[in-house]
Design a protein around this motif. Structure first.
Motif, PDB file in Angstrom:
ATOM      1  N   GLU A 171       0.700  -1.237   0.200  1.00  0.00           N
ATOM      2  CA  GLU A 171       0.280  -0.070   0.201  1.00  0.00           C
ATOM      3  C   GLU A 171       0.933   1.087   0.237  1.00  0.00           C
ATOM      4  N   ASN A 172       2.151   1.352   0.393  1.00  0.00           N
ATOM      5  CA  ASN A 172       2.941   2.194  -0.021  1.00  0.00           C
ATOM      6  C   ASN A 172       3.292   2.446  -1.146  1.00  0.00           C
ATOM      7  N   THR A 173       2.433   3.661  -1.856  1.00  0.00           N
ATOM      8  CA  THR A 173       2.606   3.130  -2.974  1.00  0.00           C
ATOM      9  C   THR A 173       3.666   4.748  -3.707  1.00  0.00           C
ATOM     10  N   ALA A 174       4.042   5.443  -2.250  1.00  0.00           N
ATOM     11  CA  ALA A 174       4.483   6.392  -2.337  1.00  0.00           C
ATOM     12  C   ALA A 174       6.382   5.786  -2.116  1.00  0.00           C
ATOM     13  N   ALA A 175       6.624   4.260  -1.985  1.00  0.00           N
ATOM     14  CA  ALA A 175       7.934   4.159  -1.875  1.00  0.00           C
ATOM     15  C   ALA A 175       7.691   2.946  -3.274  1.00  0.00           C
ATOM     16  N   GLY A 176       6.991   3.312  -4.526  1.00  0.00           N
ATOM     17  CA  GLY A 176       7.165   2.354  -5.867  1.00  0.00           C
ATOM     18  C   GLY A 176       6.093   1.145  -5.459  1.00  0.00           C
ATOM     19  N   GLU A 177       5.718   1.128  -4.114  1.00  0.00           N
ATOM     20  CA  GLU A 177       4.477  -0.028  -4.338  1.00  0.00           C
ATOM     21  C   GLU A 177       3.306   0.189  -4.877  1.00  0.00           C
ATOM     22  N   VAL A 178       3.194  -1.639  -5.839  1.00  0.00           N
ATOM     23  CA  VAL A 178       2.130  -0.987  -6.328  1.00  0.00           C
ATOM     24  C   VAL A 178       1.108  -1.562  -5.296  1.00  0.00           C
ATOM     25  N   ASN A 179      -0.274  -0.553  -5.685  1.00  0.00           N
ATOM     26  CA  ASN A 179      -1.754  -1.247  -4.508  1.00  0.00           C
ATOM     27  C   ASN A 179      -2.698  -1.642  -5.031  1.00  0.00           C
ATOM     28  N   ILE A 180      -2.791  -2.967  -5.058  1.00  0.00           N
ATOM     29  CA  ILE A 180      -3.272  -3.456  -5.237  1.00  0.00           C
ATOM     30  C   ILE A 180      -4.755  -4.111  -5.039  1.00  0.00           C
ATOM     31  N   ARG A 181      -5.968  -3.142  -4.841  1.00  0.00           N
ATOM     32  CA  ARG A 181      -7.022  -3.765  -4.657  1.00  0.00           C
ATOM     33  C   ARG A 181      -7.938  -4.638  -4.218  1.00  0.00           C
ATOM     34  N   MET A 189     -16.520  -3.670 -10.456  1.00  0.00           N
ATOM     35  CA  MET A 189     -15.410  -3.283 -11.136  1.00  0.00           C
ATOM     36  C   MET A 189     -15.146  -1.835 -11.591  1.00  0.00           C
ATOM     37  N   THR A 190     -15.945  -2.273 -13.323  1.00  0.00           N
ATOM     38  CA  THR A 190     -15.845  -1.580 -13.775  1.00  0.00           C
ATOM     39  C   THR A 190     -16.623  -0.032 -13.429  1.00  0.00           C
ATOM     40  N   GLY A 191     -17.903  -0.347 -12.735  1.00  0.00           N
ATOM     41  CA  GLY A 191     -18.723   1.177 -12.790  1.00  0.00           C
ATOM     42  C   GLY A 191     -17.759   1.989 -12.247  1.00  0.00           C
ATOM     43  N   ALA A 192     -17.158   1.047 -10.997  1.00  0.00           N
ATOM     44  CA  ALA A 192     -16.095   1.514  -9.747  1.00  0.00           C
ATOM     45  C   ALA A 192     -14.778   2.165 -10.321  1.00  0.00           C
ATOM     46  N   PHE A 193     -14.015   1.708 -11.407  1.00  0.00           N
ATOM     47  CA  PHE A 193     -12.760   2.292 -12.317  1.00  0.00           C
ATOM     48  C   PHE A 193     -13.384   3.320 -13.035  1.00  0.00           C
ATOM     49  N   VAL A 194     -15.037   3.275 -13.887  1.00  0.00           N
ATOM     50  CA  VAL A 194     -15.223   4.947 -14.516  1.00  0.00           C
ATOM     51  C   VAL A 194     -15.835   5.575 -13.393  1.00  0.00           C
ATOM     52  N   GLY A 195     -16.024   5.363 -12.223  1.00  0.00           N
ATOM     53  CA  GLY A 195     -16.246   6.113 -11.356  1.00  0.00           C
ATOM     54  C   GLY A 195     -14.795   7.162 -10.947  1.00  0.00           C
ATOM     55  N   GLY A 196     -13.938   6.699 -11.597  1.00  0.00           N
ATOM     56  CA  GLY A 196     -12.535   7.320 -10.846  1.00  0.00           C
ATOM     57  C   GLY A 196     -11.960   6.898  -9.637  1.00  0.00           C
ATOM     58  N   GLU A 197     -12.550   5.962  -9.404  1.00  0.00           N
ATOM     59  CA  GLU A 197     -11.350   4.761  -8.713  1.00  0.00           C
ATOM     60  C   GLU A 197      -9.899   4.494  -9.016  1.00  0.00           C
ATOM     61  N   ALA A 198      -9.453   4.469  -8.086  1.00  0.00           N
ATOM     62  CA  ALA A 198      -7.738   3.475  -8.879  1.00  0.00           C
ATOM     63  C   ALA A 198      -6.854   3.800 -10.389  1.00  0.00           C
ATOM     64  N   ASP A 199      -5.954   4.057 -10.673  1.00  0.00           N
ATOM     65  CA  ASP A 199      -5.422   4.049 -11.980  1.00  0.00           C
ATOM     66  C   ASP A 199      -5.568   3.800 -12.974  1.00  0.00           C
TER      67      ASP A 199
END
Length: 347
Positions: A171-181, A189-199
């Protein structure tokens, strides 16, 4: 999550009388001329073009040739698919073999046995918000990604690919870790992504193509291509149902194999046409594009045999994800008799 399956299955069993009474079960039969047709309900983990050989087997009449009338229910998750199977709402489950491993390790006597493999690679794609024609996995450093349900093969396979590419998950994205939710349910998931969640998010087809067409995302990588072959999706049934319905399951497997053979020689247009009745909200051109994308990745099994070395690869991925501490015997959770007989009998 799978520890909840037995409790969920028990509650489903109470309602299954109503549910299956309104739909097909293997005990219901119709007489068509001199031929008895048995109905089988398949609980599929998601509704996707990824399962093209199954839909082709239906529309090309292969199940009908084997005296089987198919009904399909979409459960949106392997845990729910397994619950439908154990409760009797469905006779056959289409999901990842990891579900049967979890249930077997819980000590359930009427566990699920895999009898026919359908897909041999992950069918999901990585979706970004922006076009990334030169995408590299290191581009995911410090990013947040919607990855799916914890303990599910889509998430475990994706994490396996990231680790193979030297990335650290955390969860430490500042240190370059990949945060997999894993806190967003697969079906939303698709609706959440379209709604602006996650990169980024992961998605099967035809969802990936739909996101691109709507301008909400861009496919940048095939997880299946980068993870290698793995028994991603197979048909399973309970140990009890298998013991009591061997002839039915043999005919079911024959039909699946016919679909697998047909799709190997059919054109993209023919495969798309065969699936159209199951995807009426998708244009024929889009279906052709999706079929071509899956063919290039080589996701579909050439035959229904789930081999032991393939299962071992899956369990390697599960152990890497720290979701498996005990490997069940291959002979207990896989029965290849139906698949091998289909290869011998189907010409």
């Amino acid at each position: 999550m799978f520890k909840k399956i037995i409790a969920l299955a028990s509650s489903l069993a109470l309602s299954a009388l109503c549910i299956t009474g309104c739909g097909p079960t293997s005990s219901d039969t119709n007489q068509t001329e001199d031929k008895k047709t048995e109905k089988v309900t398949i609980a599929e983990v998601t509704h996707s073009v990824f399962y093209a050989p199954q839909y082709a087997a239906i529309t090309q009449g292969f199940f009908e040739e084997e005296g089987i009338d198919i009904d399909i229910i979409n459960t949106n998750g392997a845990d729910k698919t397994m619950a439908a199977l154990i409760s009797g709402e469905a006779q056959v489950g289409l999901m990842g073999p990891e579900a049967s491993i979890y249930v077997y390790n819980q000590g359930n006597e009427n566990y699920a046995v895999n009898f026919a493999q359908l897909t041999k690679r992950d069918g999901s794609f990585l979706i970004s918000r922006e076009e990334m024609p030169n995408f590299k996995y290191e581009d995911l450093k410090g990013k947040e990604i919607l990855g799916g349900r914890k303990g599910g093969v889509p998430l475990m396979t994706f994490e396996y690919v990231l680790k193979q590419n030297g990335l650290t998950i955390g969860e430490n994205t500042a240190a370059g870790e990949v945060n997999i939710r894993s806190d967003v349910q697969f079906g939303v998931m698709t609706g959440a992504f379209v709604g602006g969640e996650a990169d980024f998010t992961t998605a099967f087809e035809p969802t990936g193509t739909a996101l691109e067409k709507d301008g909400n995302g861009h496919i940048v990588a095939s997880i299946g291509k980068d993870s290698g072959e793995i028994p991603y999706t197979s048909y399973s049934t309970t140990k009890k149902f298998m013991a009591e319905n061997k002839d039915l399951l043999q005919r079911f497997t024959n039909a699946v194999y016919k679909g697998q053979l047909w799709i190997q020689t059919a054109s993209d247009e023919e495969v798309a046409k065969a699936m159209q009745p199951f995807f009426t909200d998708i244009s024929q051109d889009d279906l052709v594009s999706v079929v071509n994308r899956y063919k290039k990745v080589d996701v579909w099994s050439q035959d229904p045999v789930l081999k032991e070395d393939s299962l071992n690869k899956l369990m390697e991925v599960m152990k890497e994800a720290k979701e498996l501490d005990k490997e069940p015997p291959y002979k207990d959770i896989v029965n290849t008799n139906f698949a091998n007989n289909a290869i011998k009998n189907v010409k």
